[in-house]
Design an enzyme around this catalytic site. Sequence first.
Site, PDB file in Angstrom:
ATOM      1  N   LYS A 269      31.454  31.541  28.574  1.00  0.00           N
ATOM      2  CA  LYS A 269      33.248  30.140  29.917  1.00  0.00           C
ATOM      3  C   LYS A 269      32.871  30.772  30.491  1.00  0.00           C
ATOM      4  O   LYS A 269      32.199  29.824  31.795  1.00  0.00           O
ATOM      5  CB  LYS A 269      34.267  30.583  29.253  1.00  0.00           C
ATOM      6  CG  LYS A 269      34.730  29.911  27.591  1.00  0.00           C
ATOM      7  CD  LYS A 269      35.993  29.778  27.162  1.00  0.00           C
ATOM      8  CE  LYS A 269      36.554  28.975  26.786  1.00  0.00           C
ATOM      9  NZ  LYS A 269      37.730  28.626  26.246  1.00  0.00           N
ATOM     10  N   GLU A 270      32.374  32.312  31.457  1.00  0.00           N
ATOM     11  CA  GLU A 270      32.155  32.724  32.555  1.00  0.00           C
ATOM     12  C   GLU A 270      31.008  33.343  32.778  1.00  0.00           C
ATOM     13  O   GLU A 270      30.649  34.902  33.171  1.00  0.00           O
ATOM     14  CB  GLU A 270      33.470  33.581  33.019  1.00  0.00           C
ATOM     15  CG  GLU A 270      34.678  33.127  32.970  1.00  0.00           C
ATOM     16  CD  GLU A 270      35.654  33.960  33.057  1.00  0.00           C
ATOM     17  OE1 GLU A 270      36.558  33.328  33.378  1.00  0.00           O
ATOM     18  OE2 GLU A 270      35.883  35.722  32.888  1.00  0.00           O
TER      19      GLU A 270
ATOM     20  N   ASP B 192      37.208  41.735  30.379  1.00  0.00           N
ATOM     21  CA  ASP B 192      38.176  42.112  28.846  1.00  0.00           C
ATOM     22  C   ASP B 192      37.060  41.431  28.007  1.00  0.00           C
ATOM     23  O   ASP B 192      37.125  41.558  26.777  1.00  0.00           O
ATOM     24  CB  ASP B 192      39.299  41.210  29.634  1.00  0.00           C
ATOM     25  CG  ASP B 192      40.659  41.758  29.383  1.00  0.00           C
ATOM     26  OD1 ASP B 192      40.742  42.965  29.692  1.00  0.00           O
ATOM     27  OD2 ASP B 192      41.327  40.754  29.552  1.00  0.00           O
TER      28      ASP B 192
ATOM     29  N   LYS C  21      45.471  38.922  31.429  1.00  0.00           N
ATOM     30  CA  LYS C  21      44.985  39.001  32.498  1.00  0.00           C
ATOM     31  C   LYS C  21      45.577  39.760  33.262  1.00  0.00           C
ATOM     32  O   LYS C  21      45.328  40.784  34.006  1.00  0.00           O
ATOM     33  CB  LYS C  21      44.801  37.107  33.285  1.00  0.00           C
ATOM     34  CG  LYS C  21      44.340  37.989  35.129  1.00  0.00           C
ATOM     35  CD  LYS C  21      44.521  36.926  36.368  1.00  0.00           C
ATOM     36  CE  LYS C  21      44.085  37.169  37.074  1.00  0.00           C
ATOM     37  NZ  LYS C  21      44.221  35.956  38.064  1.00  0.00           N
TER      38      LYS C  21
ATOM     39  N   ASP D 293      39.381  35.959  41.111  1.00  0.00           N
ATOM     40  CA  ASP D 293      39.121  35.728  39.800  1.00  0.00           C
ATOM     41  C   ASP D 293      37.761  36.039  39.922  1.00  0.00           C
ATOM     42  O   ASP D 293      37.649  35.476  41.234  1.00  0.00           O
ATOM     43  CB  ASP D 293      39.717  33.508  40.026  1.00  0.00           C
ATOM     44  CG  ASP D 293      40.973  34.255  39.761  1.00  0.00           C
ATOM     45  OD1 ASP D 293      41.356  34.757  39.419  1.00  0.00           O
ATOM     46  OD2 ASP D 293      41.904  32.865  39.227  1.00  0.00           O
TER      47      ASP D 293
ATOM     48  N   ASP E   5      50.550  35.213  37.680  1.00  0.00           N
ATOM     49  CA  ASP E   5      50.865  35.376  39.552  1.00  0.00           C
ATOM     50  C   ASP E   5      52.280  34.720  39.763  1.00  0.00           C
ATOM     51  O   ASP E   5      52.816  35.192  40.491  1.00  0.00           O
ATOM     52  CB  ASP E   5      49.555  34.596  40.013  1.00  0.00           C
ATOM     53  CG  ASP E   5      49.170  33.185  39.649  1.00  0.00           C
ATOM     54  OD1 ASP E   5      49.951  32.743  38.533  1.00  0.00           O
ATOM     55  OD2 ASP E   5      48.683  32.396  39.480  1.00  0.00           O
TER      56      ASP E   5
HETATM   57  O1  UPG Z   1      42.409  37.383  29.198  1.00  0.00           O
HETATM   58  C1  UPG Z   1      42.626  36.625  30.038  1.00  0.00           C
HETATM   59  C2  UPG Z   1      42.503  35.519  30.308  1.00  0.00           C
HETATM   60  C3  UPG Z   1      41.697  35.464  31.558  1.00  0.00           C
HETATM   61  N1  UPG Z   1      41.415  36.884  32.144  1.00  0.00           N
HETATM   62  C4  UPG Z   1      41.062  36.682  33.435  1.00  0.00           C
HETATM   63  O2  UPG Z   1      41.988  35.430  34.765  1.00  0.00           O
HETATM   64  C5  UPG Z   1      41.280  34.786  35.598  1.00  0.00           C
HETATM   65  C6  UPG Z   1      42.047  32.908  35.367  1.00  0.00           C
HETATM   66  O3  UPG Z   1      41.340  32.716  34.576  1.00  0.00           O
HETATM   67  P1  UPG Z   1      41.127  30.570  34.196  1.00  0.00           P
HETATM   68  O4  UPG Z   1      40.708  30.571  33.056  1.00  0.00           O
HETATM   69  O5  UPG Z   1      40.484  30.678  35.174  1.00  0.00           O
HETATM   70  O6  UPG Z   1      42.608  29.998  34.620  1.00  0.00           O
HETATM   71  P2  UPG Z   1      42.707  29.338  35.904  1.00  0.00           P
HETATM   72  O7  UPG Z   1      43.983  28.595  35.367  1.00  0.00           O
HETATM   73  O8  UPG Z   1      41.699  29.068  36.371  1.00  0.00           O
HETATM   74  O9  UPG Z   1      43.866  30.435  36.802  1.00  0.00           O
HETATM   75  C7  UPG Z   1      44.277  30.286  38.250  1.00  0.00           C
HETATM   76  O10 UPG Z   1      45.798  30.975  36.803  1.00  0.00           O
HETATM   77  C8  UPG Z   1      46.432  31.825  36.670  1.00  0.00           C
HETATM   78  C9  UPG Z   1      47.483  31.907  35.773  1.00  0.00           C
HETATM   79  O11 UPG Z   1      48.696  31.310  36.258  1.00  0.00           O
HETATM   80  C10 UPG Z   1      45.785  32.485  37.678  1.00  0.00           C
HETATM   81  O12 UPG Z   1      45.681  33.862  37.379  1.00  0.00           O
HETATM   82  C11 UPG Z   1      44.007  32.523  38.391  1.00  0.00           C
HETATM   83  O13 UPG Z   1      44.293  32.973  39.283  1.00  0.00           O
HETATM   84  C12 UPG Z   1      44.430  31.042  38.702  1.00  0.00           C
HETATM   85  O14 UPG Z   1      43.472  30.477  39.389  1.00  0.00           O
HETATM   86  C13 UPG Z   1      39.616  34.571  35.146  1.00  0.00           C
HETATM   87  O15 UPG Z   1      39.008  35.722  36.333  1.00  0.00           O
HETATM   88  C14 UPG Z   1      39.691  35.256  34.013  1.00  0.00           C
HETATM   89  O16 UPG Z   1      38.350  36.265  33.361  1.00  0.00           O
HETATM   90  C15 UPG Z   1      40.959  37.933  31.926  1.00  0.00           C
HETATM   91  O17 UPG Z   1      40.710  38.749  33.179  1.00  0.00           O
HETATM   92  N2  UPG Z   1      42.103  38.470  31.138  1.00  0.00           N
HETATM   93 MN    MN Z   2      39.698  30.013  37.119  1.00  0.00          MN
END
Ligand code: UPG
Ligand code: MN
Length: 740
Positions: free
Chosen positions: A111-112, A141, A274, A298, A452
Amino acid sequence: MDQSSNPPMHLCHVNRLTIFVNRTYTLIHSIALSFLLYYRASFFFSFHDTKTPILPWLLVFAAELLLSFEWLLTQAFRWRPVSRTVFPERLPEDDKLPAVDVFICTADPEKEPPVLVMNTVISAMALDYPPEKLHVYLSDDGGADVTLNGMREAWRFAKWWIPFCKRYKIKCRSPKAYFSAAKDEGEDGNYGGSDFIQERQTVKEKYEVFEEIIREYTRHGDTGSSKRRDHSALIEVIQKNSSDDAFEVTEAKNMPLLVYVSREKRPSHAHHFKAGALNALLRVSSVISNSPFILGLDCDMYCNDPSSARQAMCFHLDPKLSPSLAFVQFPQKFHNTSKNDIYDRQLRSIFSVLWQGFDGLQGPGMCGTGYYIKRLSLYGSPLNKEDHKDPIELRQSFGLSNEFIKSLLGNYKANAKMAQIAETQQLASCTYEDGTKWGEEAGFLYASVAEDFFTGFAGLHCKGWDSVYCDPPRPQFLGSCTTNLNDLLVLATRSSSGGLDVAISKYCPLIYGPPKMSFLESMCYAYLAIFPICDFFSLWCFATIPQLCLLNGITLYPQVSNSYFLIFYFVFLSSVSRHLYEVLMTRASLQEWINEQRIWMMRAITSCFYGSLDAFMKKIGMREASFFLTNKVDDIEQLKRYNMGVFDFQTSTLFLAPMASLVILNMASFCVGIVRVIFLGELEKMFIQVFISFYVVVMNYPIIEGMLIRKDSGRIPTSITLLSALSSIIFYILGSIIFM
Ligand SMILES: O=c1ccn([C@@H]2O[C@H](COP(=O)(O)OP(=O)(O)O[C@H]3O[C@H](CO)[C@@H](O)[C@H](O)[C@H]3O)[C@@H](O)[C@H]2O)c(=O)[nH]1
Ligand SMILES: [Mn+2]
């Protein structure tokens, strides 16, 4: 440092006119709202022989109350908005700057895409900061080989990229973004000189090779899907190996430290998404570099300007601010939002209005990415830095690692060689946190999937820390936003659920906040936590009750000749024009206003509803917490539609059916309303109800188009249209029996 003799490193501007306009509006609108609520309430005390049934009246009253309450909370953001300017040129000499660790998180190479992640890593390595004071950590992760190999390649390419950027003062430090920007897009590093052109070409070729190698790994390598939930810890400092002969020792000094960290994950252990990854990074980095400041990113958010670290230091090094300053937050901006941003992905209202308002109080909430945080703030409150130094107590809170405890005690010599010792592996193991305060009081907190938001609130602001918001003209970080309806709604469901996790816990901002922070700051947090409930309840009511009543010939609102009609009229106009005013003041267009109104409705009906449901089910133990990663790979078709401003309805029936059913119900009630107006002369009586249906239908025209007009694959499938029509009929029949 004597601040009075030095020019300030930053300024805070308070716009008095905006404050005056905002507060006047709040006063006038709240008077109107009180009349409106009085009108509703007086229904229950008057004994006129009204034919209006009580239940629908009660429901719209509740909806109006909730929405008014939500509105009241948002006024805290309008109380004292501020903006800030920084002067990085006034910072002390480089040798006096504090060290910075960069934390980047990734979780799934499918996905990333690794190319994207590595661009973020490289852009962080290329920040304009003394390289010996910069340490970049990637938390993986997914535990995927392709990511580790990608890091090694990224390090090799960075040897070319960093000197090139520094020599020609390139602004955008993500090579992919830099090389793919259209030539006319700016003068970024365009010096025209032949040296520059030649070197640019060389680096570009190196980049293409680098990208190809990564793609090759992705195609053939192990993306680790089997290991994602089950792998041991792996920590590796990326450095020169035998194939890098040409690389001089002196050059290595110009490179920041790069570290790969994959914490241990086992299916038997909760890994806390995260937040868990960040806590593992906090511990591991504390023995390897232990920098006093951390930049959180991120994996899809690259550095679009190298000066962010220096900008953040303008605040962190200000002796007046710094004792209580936890973090500097930069806005989340995206490189791929289209001009007609139909999914409202640029988050204008958050980052151009709300966060400025937050900043004028105790400081903005944390956004998970693009923040520079003080490491110490994650370990305790600003007041009792000196207590807590009892090692036994520290072990109870932070676990048994002696090295880690030493890192808390000051004068600790962190060292890259520590990456190899067993104790560091232990810090990244899944049992390390057992019986400690990690995630409860220390580090990033676990109680909400919006780690966050919750960490900013309970872990920092409630403990007395402050924050500031810095939004310079050039975006410091750029991410990639979701460009389809499905991802948008999934993401909004997760964040609604995350906010509500907090609202329905003992940390409810309005109860937990006020003794610890200003009431206005608590109001801001309360809004962010409870808006999903307010929005979904009131919008579901407004989209169904007046319509059901209209279909049954029941009046719910004052007649046009009644003086209360003016109140309703005023409240509607005032809210709508207030929103429009803010949109235009933040240099957005009328189209943006329509997009925001529409997405607000769609989100409220679906994501806010499911998010609330999810939070309540987690609360009573019927569901486990989950974190759906958003997809960072764009589907070409969907992207094309987004850029053309055409909705893509390829999403779950659970999202589509409620939206379509409500639009159908509103279409029906609008038509019946018009018939009633023409043939029964009910304009006076039914004006507001007909208008509500009309407004819903007009604002949601793309849904009608998706059901009835479009033929492409992004339309709403006929089966769902039929299902929705059927459910609106059932709803009408049942509603008429129950409510009327
Ligand atoms: O088990 C996990 C799940 C996620 N991530 C990382 O968390 C980040 C955010 O995940 P994403 O799927 O991109 O979620 P978003 O909704 O885009 O993220 C928003 O919402 C998250 C939760 O509130 C915040 O942490 C993020 O900074 C914010 O951009 C990414 O870099 C992931 O790789 C991990 O490292 N481990
Ligand atoms: Mn994101």
